[in-house]
Design a protein around this motif. Structure first.
Motif, PDB file in Angstrom:
ATOM      1  N   PRO A 113       0.808  -1.227   0.000  1.00 41.03           N
ATOM      2  CA  PRO A 113       0.000   0.000   0.000  1.00 41.03           C
ATOM      3  C   PRO A 113       0.840   1.276   0.000  1.00 41.03           C
ATOM      4  O   PRO A 113       0.405   2.309  -0.493  1.00 41.03           O
ATOM      5  CB  PRO A 113      -0.833  -0.098   1.276  1.00 41.03           C
ATOM      6  CG  PRO A 113      -0.918  -1.560   1.554  1.00 41.03           C
ATOM      7  CD  PRO A 113       0.415  -2.115   1.106  1.00 41.03           C
ATOM      8  N   GLY A 114       2.056   1.215   0.519  1.00 45.26           N
ATOM      9  CA  GLY A 114       2.909   2.395   0.563  1.00 45.26           C
ATOM     10  C   GLY A 114       3.796   2.567  -0.651  1.00 45.26           C
ATOM     11  O   GLY A 114       4.548   3.543  -0.744  1.00 45.26           O
ATOM     12  N   LEU A 115       3.714   1.648  -1.602  1.00 47.98           N
ATOM     13  CA  LEU A 115       4.605   1.694  -2.757  1.00 47.98           C
ATOM     14  C   LEU A 115       4.404   2.950  -3.604  1.00 47.98           C
ATOM     15  O   LEU A 115       5.369   3.632  -3.947  1.00 47.98           O
ATOM     16  CB  LEU A 115       4.424   0.438  -3.610  1.00 47.98           C
ATOM     17  CG  LEU A 115       5.324   0.310  -4.825  1.00 47.98           C
ATOM     18  CD1 LEU A 115       6.794   0.342  -4.427  1.00 47.98           C
ATOM     19  CD2 LEU A 115       5.000  -0.976  -5.570  1.00 47.98           C
ATOM     20  N   ALA A 116       3.172   3.271  -3.944  1.00 51.69           N
ATOM     21  CA  ALA A 116       2.922   4.448  -4.787  1.00 51.69           C
ATOM     22  C   ALA A 116       3.433   5.719  -4.113  1.00 51.69           C
ATOM     23  O   ALA A 116       4.080   6.562  -4.749  1.00 51.69           O
ATOM     24  CB  ALA A 116       1.435   4.565  -5.102  1.00 51.69           C
ATOM     25  N   GLU A 117       3.166   5.858  -2.840  1.00 48.63           N
ATOM     26  CA  GLU A 117       3.634   7.036  -2.108  1.00 48.63           C
ATOM     27  C   GLU A 117       5.158   7.082  -2.062  1.00 48.63           C
ATOM     28  O   GLU A 117       5.771   8.139  -2.236  1.00 48.63           O
ATOM     29  CB  GLU A 117       3.074   7.035  -0.688  1.00 48.63           C
ATOM     30  CG  GLU A 117       3.460   8.246   0.113  1.00 48.63           C
ATOM     31  CD  GLU A 117       2.871   8.220   1.517  1.00 48.63           C
ATOM     32  OE1 GLU A 117       3.509   8.816   2.407  1.00 48.63           O
ATOM     33  OE2 GLU A 117       1.804   7.618   1.720  1.00 48.63           O
ATOM     34  N   ALA A 118       5.771   5.922  -1.845  1.00 49.07           N
ATOM     35  CA  ALA A 118       7.234   5.869  -1.791  1.00 49.07           C
ATOM     36  C   ALA A 118       7.858   6.246  -3.128  1.00 49.07           C
ATOM     37  O   ALA A 118       8.905   6.903  -3.171  1.00 49.07           O
ATOM     38  CB  ALA A 118       7.693   4.479  -1.363  1.00 49.07           C
ATOM     39  N   LEU A 119       7.230   5.850  -4.220  1.00 50.94           N
ATOM     40  CA  LEU A 119       7.743   6.196  -5.549  1.00 50.94           C
ATOM     41  C   LEU A 119       7.736   7.700  -5.790  1.00 50.94           C
ATOM     42  O   LEU A 119       8.560   8.212  -6.541  1.00 50.94           O
ATOM     43  CB  LEU A 119       6.925   5.489  -6.633  1.00 50.94           C
ATOM     44  CG  LEU A 119       7.188   4.001  -6.790  1.00 50.94           C
ATOM     45  CD1 LEU A 119       6.119   3.370  -7.668  1.00 50.94           C
ATOM     46  CD2 LEU A 119       8.572   3.752  -7.353  1.00 50.94           C
ATOM     47  N   GLU A 120       6.810   8.392  -5.152  1.00 53.56           N
ATOM     48  CA  GLU A 120       6.695   9.837  -5.329  1.00 53.56           C
ATOM     49  C   GLU A 120       7.409  10.626  -4.233  1.00 53.56           C
ATOM     50  O   GLU A 120       7.397  11.846  -4.247  1.00 53.56           O
ATOM     51  CB  GLU A 120       5.216  10.226  -5.376  1.00 53.56           C
ATOM     52  CG  GLU A 120       4.499   9.635  -6.576  1.00 53.56           C
ATOM     53  CD  GLU A 120       3.016   9.934  -6.581  1.00 53.56           C
ATOM     54  OE1 GLU A 120       2.535  10.660  -5.692  1.00 53.56           O
ATOM     55  OE2 GLU A 120       2.329   9.430  -7.496  1.00 53.56           O
ATOM     56  N   SER A 121       8.037   9.944  -3.313  1.00 54.94           N
ATOM     57  CA  SER A 121       8.689  10.604  -2.181  1.00 54.94           C
ATOM     58  C   SER A 121      10.100  11.051  -2.566  1.00 54.94           C
ATOM     59  O   SER A 121      10.539  10.878  -3.696  1.00 54.94           O
ATOM     60  CB  SER A 121       8.746   9.649  -0.992  1.00 54.94           C
ATOM     61  OG  SER A 121       9.585   8.549  -1.296  1.00 54.94           O
ATOM     62  N   SER A 122      10.791  11.578  -1.593  1.00 54.57           N
ATOM     63  CA  SER A 122      12.168  12.018  -1.825  1.00 54.57           C
ATOM     64  C   SER A 122      13.051  10.794  -2.104  1.00 54.57           C
ATOM     65  O   SER A 122      12.690   9.656  -1.784  1.00 54.57           O
ATOM     66  CB  SER A 122      12.704  12.755  -0.601  1.00 54.57           C
ATOM     67  OG  SER A 122      12.896  11.836   0.470  1.00 54.57           O
ATOM     68  N   ALA A 123      14.193  11.053  -2.689  1.00 48.72           N
ATOM     69  CA  ALA A 123      15.123   9.969  -3.007  1.00 48.72           C
ATOM     70  C   ALA A 123      15.533   9.219  -1.738  1.00 48.72           C
ATOM     71  O   ALA A 123      15.639   7.990  -1.741  1.00 48.72           O
ATOM     72  CB  ALA A 123      16.349  10.516  -3.722  1.00 48.72           C
ATOM     73  N   ARG A 124      15.718   9.937  -0.677  1.00 50.01           N
ATOM     74  CA  ARG A 124      16.140   9.313   0.590  1.00 50.01           C
ATOM     75  C   ARG A 124      15.033   8.399   1.142  1.00 50.01           C
ATOM     76  O   ARG A 124      15.305   7.291   1.587  1.00 50.01           O
ATOM     77  CB  ARG A 124      16.495  10.399   1.594  1.00 50.01           C
ATOM     78  CG  ARG A 124      17.053   9.865   2.881  1.00 50.01           C
ATOM     79  CD  ARG A 124      17.421  11.027   3.804  1.00 50.01           C
ATOM     80  NE  ARG A 124      18.030  10.554   5.000  1.00 50.01           N
ATOM     81  CZ  ARG A 124      19.333  10.636   5.271  1.00 50.01           C
ATOM     82  NH1 ARG A 124      20.148  11.188   4.399  1.00 50.01           N
ATOM     83  NH2 ARG A 124      19.813  10.172   6.399  1.00 50.01           N
ATOM     84  N   GLU A 125      13.804   8.880   1.113  1.00 54.59           N
ATOM     85  CA  GLU A 125      12.682   8.067   1.601  1.00 54.59           C
ATOM     86  C   GLU A 125      12.476   6.848   0.713  1.00 54.59           C
ATOM     87  O   GLU A 125      12.206   5.755   1.203  1.00 54.59           O
ATOM     88  CB  GLU A 125      11.410   8.907   1.677  1.00 54.59           C
ATOM     89  CG  GLU A 125      11.445   9.943   2.770  1.00 54.59           C
ATOM     90  CD  GLU A 125      10.273  10.900   2.706  1.00 54.59           C
ATOM     91  OE1 GLU A 125       9.447  10.796   1.779  1.00 54.59           O
ATOM     92  OE2 GLU A 125      10.187  11.764   3.589  1.00 54.59           O
ATOM     93  N   TRP A 126      12.590   7.029  -0.612  1.00 50.02           N
ATOM     94  CA  TRP A 126      12.448   5.898  -1.534  1.00 50.02           C
ATOM     95  C   TRP A 126      13.544   4.860  -1.276  1.00 50.02           C
ATOM     96  O   TRP A 126      13.290   3.675  -1.252  1.00 50.02           O
ATOM     97  CB  TRP A 126      12.493   6.351  -2.986  1.00 50.02           C
ATOM     98  CG  TRP A 126      12.709   5.188  -3.911  1.00 50.02           C
ATOM     99  CD1 TRP A 126      13.807   4.945  -4.659  1.00 50.02           C
ATOM    100  CD2 TRP A 126      11.816   4.094  -4.138  1.00 50.02           C
ATOM    101  NE1 TRP A 126      13.654   3.762  -5.344  1.00 50.02           N
ATOM    102  CE2 TRP A 126      12.437   3.221  -5.039  1.00 50.02           C
ATOM    103  CE3 TRP A 126      10.545   3.776  -3.658  1.00 50.02           C
ATOM    104  CZ2 TRP A 126      11.840   2.053  -5.487  1.00 50.02           C
ATOM    105  CZ3 TRP A 126       9.943   2.600  -4.094  1.00 50.02           C
ATOM    106  CH2 TRP A 126      10.588   1.755  -4.997  1.00 50.02           C
ATOM    107  N   GLU A 127      14.760   5.340  -1.054  1.00 54.80           N
ATOM    108  CA  GLU A 127      15.864   4.417  -0.810  1.00 54.80           C
ATOM    109  C   GLU A 127      15.604   3.579   0.446  1.00 54.80           C
ATOM    110  O   GLU A 127      15.784   2.367   0.426  1.00 54.80           O
ATOM    111  CB  GLU A 127      17.178   5.180  -0.666  1.00 54.80           C
ATOM    112  CG  GLU A 127      18.359   4.258  -0.445  1.00 54.80           C
ATOM    113  CD  GLU A 127      19.673   5.010  -0.351  1.00 54.80           C
ATOM    114  OE1 GLU A 127      20.709   4.343  -0.433  1.00 54.80           O
ATOM    115  OE2 GLU A 127      19.668   6.241  -0.191  1.00 54.80           O
TER     116      GLU A 127
END
Length: 77
Positions: free
Chosen positions: A34-48
């Motif tokens: 469920p958090g994948l879409a949000e993570a893809l749009e987040s900052s590079a650090r949060e995505w990492e």
């Protein structure tokens, strides 16, 4: 896996513990989705951080399956 592999392995082993462990790991992986879409749009650090956690969990799960249920399932033919 949950419908085909795990039941056969459980029957062969006489216990469903390995199957339950694998299913718990599946649930853990599903919690990330469920958090994948949000993570893809987040900052590079949060995505990492998100992706590293998810990749680590999936890698652990795959190794666990290969050493456990799948090694038994392969012997069942």
């Amino acid at each position: 896996e949950e419908r085909e592999v795990f039941p056969r392995v459980s029957e062969f082993l006489g216990t469903d513990r390995p199957a339950r462990e694998m299913c718990y790991e599946h649930q853990g992986i599903r919690r990330f989705l469920p958090g994948l879409a949000e993570a893809l749009e987040s900052s590079a650090r949060e995505w990492e951080r998100f992706s590293l956690d998810l990749v680590h969990l999936v890698e652990h799960h795959l190794e666990h399956e290969e050493r456990g249920p799948y090694s038994v399932y392969d012997r069942l033919g």
